[in-house]
Design a protein around this motif. Structure first.
Motif, PDB file in Angstrom:
ATOM      1  N   GLU A  49      13.189  17.548 -19.884  1.00  0.00           N
ATOM      2  CA  GLU A  49      11.993  17.081 -19.185  1.00  0.00           C
ATOM      3  C   GLU A  49      10.758  17.805 -19.732  1.00  0.00           C
ATOM      4  OE1 GLU A  49      11.392  20.298 -18.097  1.00  0.00           O
ATOM      5  OE2 GLU A  49      10.791  19.605 -16.109  1.00  0.00           O
ATOM      6  N   MET A  50       9.628  17.765 -19.010  1.00  0.00           N
ATOM      7  CA  MET A  50       8.368  18.192 -19.613  1.00  0.00           C
ATOM      8  C   MET A  50       7.597  19.242 -18.806  1.00  0.00           C
ATOM      9  SD  MET A  50       7.104  14.465 -21.044  1.00  0.00           S
ATOM     10  CE  MET A  50       5.733  15.117 -21.984  1.00  0.00           C
ATOM     11  N   GLU A  51       8.168  19.782 -17.745  1.00  0.00           N
ATOM     12  CA  GLU A  51       7.381  20.701 -16.908  1.00  0.00           C
ATOM     13  C   GLU A  51       8.043  22.035 -16.586  1.00  0.00           C
ATOM     14  OE1 GLU A  51       7.567  17.343 -15.944  1.00  0.00           O
ATOM     15  OE2 GLU A  51       5.581  16.928 -16.783  1.00  0.00           O
ATOM     16  N   ALA A  52       9.361  22.060 -16.419  1.00  0.00           N
ATOM     17  CA  ALA A  52      10.021  23.244 -15.850  1.00  0.00           C
ATOM     18  C   ALA A  52       9.706  24.534 -16.624  1.00  0.00           C
ATOM     19  CB  ALA A  52      11.529  23.020 -15.775  1.00  0.00           C
ATOM     20  N   GLY A  53       9.554  24.424 -17.948  1.00  0.00           N
ATOM     21  CA  GLY A  53       9.260  25.626 -18.737  1.00  0.00           C
ATOM     22  C   GLY A  53       7.931  26.259 -18.333  1.00  0.00           C
ATOM     23  N   GLY A  54       6.936  25.417 -18.061  1.00  0.00           N
ATOM     24  CA  GLY A  54       5.629  25.926 -17.610  1.00  0.00           C
ATOM     25  C   GLY A  54       5.709  26.497 -16.204  1.00  0.00           C
ATOM     26  N   VAL A  55       6.467  25.820 -15.349  1.00  0.00           N
ATOM     27  CA  VAL A  55       6.648  26.310 -13.977  1.00  0.00           C
ATOM     28  C   VAL A  55       7.373  27.658 -14.001  1.00  0.00           C
ATOM     29  CG1 VAL A  55       7.722  25.849 -11.729  1.00  0.00           C
ATOM     30  CG2 VAL A  55       6.691  23.956 -13.025  1.00  0.00           C
ATOM     31  N   ALA A  56       8.422  27.740 -14.832  1.00  0.00           N
ATOM     32  CA  ALA A  56       9.223  28.980 -14.881  1.00  0.00           C
ATOM     33  C   ALA A  56       8.375  30.155 -15.371  1.00  0.00           C
ATOM     34  CB  ALA A  56      10.432  28.778 -15.793  1.00  0.00           C
ATOM     35  N   TYR A  57       7.518  29.894 -16.362  1.00  0.00           N
ATOM     36  CA  TYR A  57       6.653  30.961 -16.877  1.00  0.00           C
ATOM     37  C   TYR A  57       5.744  31.502 -15.769  1.00  0.00           C
ATOM     38  CZ  TYR A  57       2.881  33.260 -19.380  1.00  0.00           C
ATOM     39  OH  TYR A  57       1.945  34.172 -19.788  1.00  0.00           O
ATOM     40  N   ALA A  66      -0.602  27.297  -7.106  1.00  0.00           N
ATOM     41  CA  ALA A  66       0.242  27.149  -5.903  1.00  0.00           C
ATOM     42  C   ALA A  66       0.712  28.513  -5.409  1.00  0.00           C
ATOM     43  CB  ALA A  66       1.438  26.240  -6.200  1.00  0.00           C
ATOM     44  N   CYS A  67       1.055  29.387  -6.334  1.00  0.00           N
ATOM     45  CA  CYS A  67       1.514  30.732  -5.928  1.00  0.00           C
ATOM     46  C   CYS A  67       0.385  31.507  -5.260  1.00  0.00           C
ATOM     47  CB  CYS A  67       2.057  31.501  -7.135  1.00  0.00           C
ATOM     48  SG  CYS A  67       3.634  30.853  -7.718  1.00  0.00           S
ATOM     49  N   VAL A  68      -0.836  31.398  -5.814  1.00  0.00           N
ATOM     50  CA  VAL A  68      -1.983  32.125  -5.246  1.00  0.00           C
ATOM     51  C   VAL A  68      -2.362  31.534  -3.882  1.00  0.00           C
ATOM     52  CG1 VAL A  68      -4.444  32.641  -5.556  1.00  0.00           C
ATOM     53  CG2 VAL A  68      -2.886  32.819  -7.511  1.00  0.00           C
ATOM     54  N   ALA A  69      -2.461  30.191  -3.819  1.00  0.00           N
ATOM     55  CA  ALA A  69      -3.001  29.553  -2.611  1.00  0.00           C
ATOM     56  C   ALA A  69      -1.971  29.436  -1.486  1.00  0.00           C
ATOM     57  CB  ALA A  69      -3.534  28.164  -2.959  1.00  0.00           C
ATOM     58  N   HIS A 117       4.533  35.561 -11.063  1.00  0.00           N
ATOM     59  CA  HIS A 117       4.319  35.837  -9.636  1.00  0.00           C
ATOM     60  C   HIS A 117       5.572  36.374  -8.949  1.00  0.00           C
ATOM     61  CE1 HIS A 117       0.223  34.217  -9.123  1.00  0.00           C
ATOM     62  NE2 HIS A 117       0.560  33.405 -10.109  1.00  0.00           N
ATOM     63  N   GLY A 118       6.685  36.394  -9.652  1.00  0.00           N
ATOM     64  CA  GLY A 118       7.937  36.865  -9.043  1.00  0.00           C
ATOM     65  C   GLY A 118       8.437  35.947  -7.948  1.00  0.00           C
ATOM     66  N   VAL A 119       8.132  34.651  -8.049  1.00  0.00           N
ATOM     67  CA  VAL A 119       8.608  33.699  -7.026  1.00  0.00           C
ATOM     68  C   VAL A 119       9.861  33.013  -7.548  1.00  0.00           C
ATOM     69  CG1 VAL A 119       8.025  31.663  -5.642  1.00  0.00           C
ATOM     70  CG2 VAL A 119       6.238  33.318  -6.212  1.00  0.00           C
ATOM     71  N   PRO A 120      10.956  33.004  -6.769  1.00  0.00           N
ATOM     72  CA  PRO A 120      12.189  32.339  -7.211  1.00  0.00           C
ATOM     73  C   PRO A 120      11.952  30.851  -7.440  1.00  0.00           C
ATOM     74  CG  PRO A 120      12.571  33.610  -5.198  1.00  0.00           C
ATOM     75  CD  PRO A 120      11.096  33.628  -5.441  1.00  0.00           C
ATOM     76  N   PRO A 156      -0.311  21.710 -17.755  1.00  0.00           N
ATOM     77  CA  PRO A 156      -0.688  21.472 -16.361  1.00  0.00           C
ATOM     78  C   PRO A 156       0.327  22.077 -15.382  1.00  0.00           C
ATOM     79  CG  PRO A 156      -0.909  19.458 -17.632  1.00  0.00           C
ATOM     80  CD  PRO A 156      -0.217  20.448 -18.524  1.00  0.00           C
ATOM     81  N   ALA A 157       1.609  22.027 -15.742  1.00  0.00           N
ATOM     82  CA  ALA A 157       2.643  22.562 -14.829  1.00  0.00           C
ATOM     83  C   ALA A 157       2.434  24.054 -14.589  1.00  0.00           C
ATOM     84  CB  ALA A 157       4.034  22.304 -15.408  1.00  0.00           C
ATOM     85  N   ALA A 158       2.111  24.793 -15.647  1.00  0.00           N
ATOM     86  CA  ALA A 158       1.911  26.245 -15.493  1.00  0.00           C
ATOM     87  C   ALA A 158       0.657  26.535 -14.673  1.00  0.00           C
ATOM     88  CB  ALA A 158       1.813  26.905 -16.868  1.00  0.00           C
ATOM     89  N   LEU A 159      -0.429  25.788 -14.924  1.00  0.00           N
ATOM     90  CA  LEU A 159      -1.671  26.009 -14.167  1.00  0.00           C
ATOM     91  C   LEU A 159      -1.468  25.687 -12.692  1.00  0.00           C
ATOM     92  CD1 LEU A 159      -4.275  24.506 -16.657  1.00  0.00           C
ATOM     93  CD2 LEU A 159      -4.137  26.889 -15.928  1.00  0.00           C
TER      94      LEU A 159
END
Ligand code: ADE
Length: 243
Positions: A176-184, A78-81, A189-192, A70-73
């Motif tokens: 934790e359980m999300e940062a890896g999906g967020v980082a991917y 969020a990056c697109v919208a 998207h090339g967002v810091p 869910p974190a990656a999706l």
């Protein structure tokens, strides 16, 4: 480089995000990108546009969408919208007493890694770890008095002994359980990205993780609220310097 304009904070659980949303007076905007259940909140802090996005609940099991998928999706949507200039993966984490971690500590990431993607084939082993340097926030951490360390993600709250071996190998300070999906997704998207995590439980301590997590969730969510506001005020008017 122009000063930052838009910062999106991504949380998994509503209880983690609620104090931050209330403190910033953000307005609910509904679903970020249906059929994704992620919920968006928007407002301003100083000159910044601030979005908080929460992963929402799973329709089948009626609990918060925790974990890297869910974190990656949510991050992709969020990056697109929202087209943020900076993402902050915010929330709770397990800390390590061997690394000086204590309940309520706030960590800023140096790197994101994954401790439960074990693929012992050359090339895939490093892909599994997916070590990703996060935006250099060492000055921010020093200025605001936060600890800095490696944030490691996996899809379990519990820590199997094989996970602990890999957490130690990877030098993790926060589990934790999300940062890896967020980082991917942020990388696509090339967002810091900066991860901001408050400690609810001690991974190498003697208490059952789930009990300690539930007991300290409120305290940690409050610590994240204070940290998020301090980070936004610190970043307001600044450019994101590239290392
Ligand atoms: N979130 C808070 N504490 C955690 C832990 N110990 N493991 C994974 N996610 C967490």
């Amino acid at each position: 480089m122009a000063p930052l304009k838009r910062v999106a904070l991504l949380f998994a659980m509503e209880q983690e995000a609620a104090p931050t949303i209330a403190r910033l007076g953000l307005m609910p905007k509904g679903l970020l990108e249906p059929p994704l259940p992620a919920l968006a909140f928007e407002g301003t802090r100083g000159s910044l546009t601030v979005d908080v996005v929460v992963n929402g609940k799973d329709a089948r099991f009626a609990v918060a969408n925790v974990g890297t998928v869910p974190a990656a999706l949510t991050t992709h949507a969020a990056c697109v919208a929202l087209k943020p200039d900076l993402l902050i993966s915010a929330g709770t984490a397990g800390g390590f007493k061997a690394r000086g971690g204590a309940i309520g500590d706030v960590y800023v990431s140096t790197e994101s890694v994954n401790h439960d993607r074990r693929i012992s084939i050359p090339g895939f082993d490093r892909y599994g770890d997916y070590l990703t340097p996060t935006h250099d926030a060492s000055a921010l951490a020093a200025a605001l008095g936060f600890k800095a360390g490696v944030v490691s993600s996996g899809n379990s709250l519990e820590c199997a002994s094989v996970d602990l071996e890999h957490l130690i190998r990877l030098g993790a300070s926060a589990k934790e359980m999300e940062a890896g999906g967020v980082a991917y997704a942020a990388g696509l998207h090339g967002v810091p990205l900066i991860c901001l995590k408050a400690v609810t439980d001690i991974v190498d301590g003697d208490k059952p993780t789930a009990d300690e997590f539930v007991q300290n969730l409120h305290t940690a969510a409050k610590a994240i609220e204070d940290a998020a506001v301090a980070v936004l005020d610190y970043l307001d008017g600044k450019e994101l310097t590239t290392p």
